[in-house]
Design a protein around this motif. Structure first.
Motif, short mmCIF file in Angstrom:
data_model
loop_
_atom_site.label_atom_id
_atom_site.label_comp_id
_atom_site.label_asym_id
_atom_site.label_seq_id
_atom_site.Cartn_x
_atom_site.Cartn_y
_atom_site.Cartn_z
N GLY A 1 0.79 -1.22 0.00
CA GLY A 1 0.00 0.00 0.00
C GLY A 1 0.82 1.27 0.00
N MET A 2 0.11 2.38 -0.10
CA MET A 2 0.70 3.71 -0.01
C MET A 2 0.59 4.20 1.43
SD MET A 2 -0.70 5.19 -3.68
CE MET A 2 -0.67 6.83 -3.09
N GLN A 3 1.22 5.31 1.72
CA GLN A 3 1.14 5.89 3.05
C GLN A 3 -0.24 6.44 3.36
OE1 GLN A 3 3.61 4.87 5.15
NE2 GLN A 3 4.07 6.94 5.79
N GLY A 4 -0.93 6.84 2.32
CA GLY A 4 -2.25 7.41 2.45
C GLY A 4 -2.64 8.04 1.13
N PRO A 5 -3.84 8.62 1.04
CA PRO A 5 -4.26 9.26 -0.21
C PRO A 5 -3.24 10.31 -0.67
CG PRO A 5 -6.11 9.07 1.29
CD PRO A 5 -4.89 8.69 2.08
N GLY A 6 -2.76 10.16 -1.90
CA GLY A 6 -1.81 11.12 -2.44
C GLY A 6 -0.43 11.04 -1.83
N ARG A 7 -0.15 9.98 -1.06
CA ARG A 7 1.14 9.87 -0.37
C ARG A 7 1.80 8.54 -0.77
NH1 ARG A 7 0.16 10.09 5.72
NH2 ARG A 7 2.46 10.22 5.77
N PRO A 8 2.55 8.53 -1.87
CA PRO A 8 3.16 7.29 -2.35
C PRO A 8 4.25 6.79 -1.41
CG PRO A 8 3.95 9.16 -3.61
CD PRO A 8 2.85 9.68 -2.74
N ALA A 9 4.48 5.48 -1.46
CA ALA A 9 5.50 4.87 -0.62
C ALA A 9 6.10 3.68 -1.34
CB ALA A 9 4.91 4.44 0.72
N VAL A 10 7.39 3.50 -1.16
CA VAL A 10 8.08 2.29 -1.62
C VAL A 10 8.48 1.51 -0.37
CG1 VAL A 10 10.07 1.35 -2.84
CG2 VAL A 10 8.96 3.43 -3.68
N CYS A 11 8.04 0.28 -0.29
CA CYS A 11 8.36 -0.57 0.85
C CYS A 11 9.62 -1.37 0.53
CB CYS A 11 7.19 -1.51 1.17
SG CYS A 11 7.51 -2.63 2.54
N TYR A 12 10.59 -1.35 1.44
CA TYR A 12 11.85 -2.04 1.16
C TYR A 12 12.17 -3.10 2.22
CZ TYR A 12 13.74 1.19 4.66
OH TYR A 12 13.97 1.90 5.81
N GLY A 13 11.25 -3.32 3.16
CA GLY A 13 11.51 -4.32 4.18
C GLY A 13 10.23 -4.89 4.75
N LEU A 14 10.23 -6.19 5.01
CA LEU A 14 9.09 -6.88 5.62
C LEU A 14 9.60 -7.73 6.78
CD1 LEU A 14 7.54 -8.31 2.33
CD2 LEU A 14 6.60 -6.40 3.64
N ARG A 15 8.76 -7.86 7.79
CA ARG A 15 9.13 -8.77 8.87
C ARG A 15 8.81 -10.21 8.49
NH1 ARG A 15 7.15 -5.94 14.49
NH2 ARG A 15 5.12 -5.97 13.45
N GLY A 16 9.56 -11.12 9.06
CA GLY A 16 9.31 -12.54 8.86
C GLY A 16 8.32 -13.06 9.89
N LEU A 17 8.15 -14.38 9.90
CA LEU A 17 7.10 -14.96 10.74
C LEU A 17 7.53 -16.34 11.25
CD1 LEU A 17 4.09 -14.62 11.68
CD2 LEU A 17 3.45 -15.86 9.60
N ALA A 18 7.23 -16.60 12.51
CA ALA A 18 7.41 -17.93 13.09
C ALA A 18 6.28 -18.17 14.08
CB ALA A 18 8.76 -18.05 13.79
N GLY A 19 5.60 -19.29 13.95
CA GLY A 19 4.46 -19.56 14.81
C GLY A 19 4.51 -20.94 15.41
N ILE A 20 4.00 -21.06 16.64
CA ILE A 20 3.89 -22.37 17.28
C ILE A 20 2.54 -22.48 17.99
CG2 ILE A 20 6.37 -22.66 17.65
CD1 ILE A 20 5.89 -21.92 20.61
N GLN A 21 2.14 -23.70 18.23
CA GLN A 21 1.00 -24.00 19.09
C GLN A 21 1.49 -24.80 20.28
OE1 GLN A 21 -2.75 -25.30 17.35
NE2 GLN A 21 -2.95 -26.91 18.91
N ILE A 22 1.07 -24.42 21.47
CA ILE A 22 1.45 -25.11 22.70
C ILE A 22 0.22 -25.80 23.28
CG2 ILE A 22 2.46 -24.86 25.01
CD1 ILE A 22 3.66 -22.18 24.04
N GLY B 1 8.21 -17.80 7.84
CA GLY B 1 8.63 -17.00 6.70
C GLY B 1 9.80 -16.12 7.11
N LYS B 2 10.79 -16.01 6.26
CA LYS B 2 11.97 -15.21 6.60
C LYS B 2 11.71 -13.73 6.37
CE LYS B 2 15.53 -18.72 5.97
NZ LYS B 2 16.82 -19.06 5.34
#
Length: 459
Positions: free
Chosen positions: A185-206, A367-368
């Protein structure tokens, strides 16, 4: 250089035709998670083949996978120029609850210059824009300024289970210089953004188990360990009162962010008070020394997603439950490895397991994290392209969420990934009344066209 006026006129002249074509795409109920839509998934892939060939792309084909098919096409006649690999997906989320839709989810409607339909923003509309940008340049110039390849999958909404294997087996086919993804997505209406990083993911059930069956709390309470109390004790051990994660070694590999990058985040002028009002909280919470944006973009997390066990119906039941369960997910930042984090979570649970219960741990959702340096030429070129069309500076952002296939692209193909999104957070993707602001559809077509020319000038 691109003839911006000619491109602009082309999109104006063909706007209604393009919207009708997009509506046809959106009418296909390509819901990847529901088996009754398997034929629709095939129909969506076939529609893409036709659209790609119509745009002027070559070698269009449907490649089978263990799940839904991948669609590929290319145009490779720009000798000596970079190759851009465009990734997107043609599958969509289910539409439930249907009664909350103001119009049928697979009968696209335009209202207030917004296109309403499932997939309008996520991700059919954005995929379509890349096809039309290619079509415009080929129609106007007879050639593209760069080489392009398209890989459009049908399983993104179910975690892309088949795509890593496909990418691994087709590295030569997908060989490129830059990967471009428009699914953010963008930052908001009329506010463009380039995303250069994402967080990864690790999940467990106990899963915590005590007695062989539920017990009367009057007869056994105080003499038998309660699995719900045990699981609460385990959960309480994960974080301190300020949210700092207490799992041994959890932060060991975290890549620290430079002062310059943190200054860029601060310059975005994030409105914390507005955010608190939007989500309905009186105060924010988290690691000391980090802003709200930094906590959600560049710091790892450990969150309890749910607890089950015992009696939760109306009234009261004096029961000592036999078992309890909880689900936990961690968002990870660059240099953290999901397998390593899961191993550390398991060790932590084992060392904090209360007496009188047994504990089983199941793994899921890995996910890394992903990061392309924000000063990378391909990232900066995207920023210039947005700025030229929108007339305002582009924000360079990270995202707190995860797109596991992005990290897989980065790891397998070793290419910079440019996340050029045109959606808005308010567009209800994954929810009823999903829509796409046509202002960003119109401008996005021009941004993508400009970007292909910007990439052609990169060394």
């Amino acid at each position: 250089m691109m003839n911006a006026q000619a491109v602009d006129q082309y999109f104006k002249d063909n706007r209604e035709t393009h919207l009708e074509e997009l509506k046809t795409f959106l009418r296909i109920p390509s819901v990847s998670s529901l088996s009754e839509h398997k034929a629709d998934m095939r129909k969506g892939a076939e529609w893409l083949i036709s659209a790609m060939e119509s745009a002027g792309l070559e070698n269009a084909k449907i490649d089978e996978t263990d799940g839904h098919p991948v669609v590929y096409a290319d145009w490779l006649h720009a000798a000596g120029k970079p190759t851009v690999l465009v990734y997107g997906h043609y599958d969509v989320q289910p539409v439930d609850p249907l009664h909350l839709w103001e119009s049928a989810p697979f009968e696209p409607q335009v209202r207030d210059n917004k296109l309403y339909a499932r997939g309008a923003s996520d991700d059919k509309g954005q995929v379509f824009m890349h096809l039309k940008a290619v079509e415009a340049l080929l129609q106007l110039n007879g050639e593209l300024p760069v080489n392009v390849k398209f890989i459009i999958e049908g399983e993104e909404e179910i975690g892309s289970p088949s795509l890593p294997k496909y990418v691994e087996e087709n590295q030569e086919l997908l060989k490129s210089d830059i990967i471009v993804i428009s699914d953010t997505g963008m930052q908001g209406p009329g506010r463009p953004a380039v995303c250069y990083g994402l967080r990864g993911l690790a999940g467990i059930q106990i899963d915590v188990k005590g007695p062989k069956g539920d017990l009367h709390s009057g007869l056994y309470g105080g003499a038998v360990q309660n699995p719900l109390h045990a699981i609460v004790e385990i959960l309480q051990s994960f974080r301190d009162q300020e949210g700092l994660i207490q799992v041994e070694g959890f932060y060991d590999d975290v890549l620290e962010v430079s002062d310059k990058e943190r200054e860029e985040f601060a310059a975005l002028e994030f409105d914390l008070e507005h955010e608190k009002q939007e989500i309905g909280i009186s105060e924010d919470f988290g690691e000391k020394g980090y802003s709200f944006v930094e906590r959600t973009w560049i710091r790892p997390t450990l969150e309890v997603n749910g607890i089950t066990g015992g009696f939760s119906g109306e009234g009261i039941k004096t029961v000592l439950p036999a078992e309890a369960s909880t689900k936990i997910t961690c968002r990870l930042v660059p240099n953290q490895d999901p397998d390593d984090i899961v191993a550390k979570l398991k060790a932590h649970v084992e060392s904090h397991k209360p007496k009188g219960v047994t504990v089983e741990i199941s793994e899921f959702d890995k996910g890394k994290p992903f990061l392309t340096p924000y000063d990378h030429p391909a990232i900066q070129a995207a920023g210039r392209s947005y700025e030229k069309v929108y007339g305002v500076p582009t924000a360079f952002t990270r995202m707190g969420g995860s797109i596991p296939i992005v990290a897989a692209f980065d790891e397998i193909l070793g290419l910079p990934v440019v996340l050029m999104g045109f959606g808005l957070a308010s567009e209800n993707f994954h929810a009823p009344n999903e829509h796409f602001h046509l202002e960003n559809f119109d401008k996005g077509l021009r941004v993508i066209s400009e970007y292909l020319h910007q990439v052609a000038e990169l060394d």
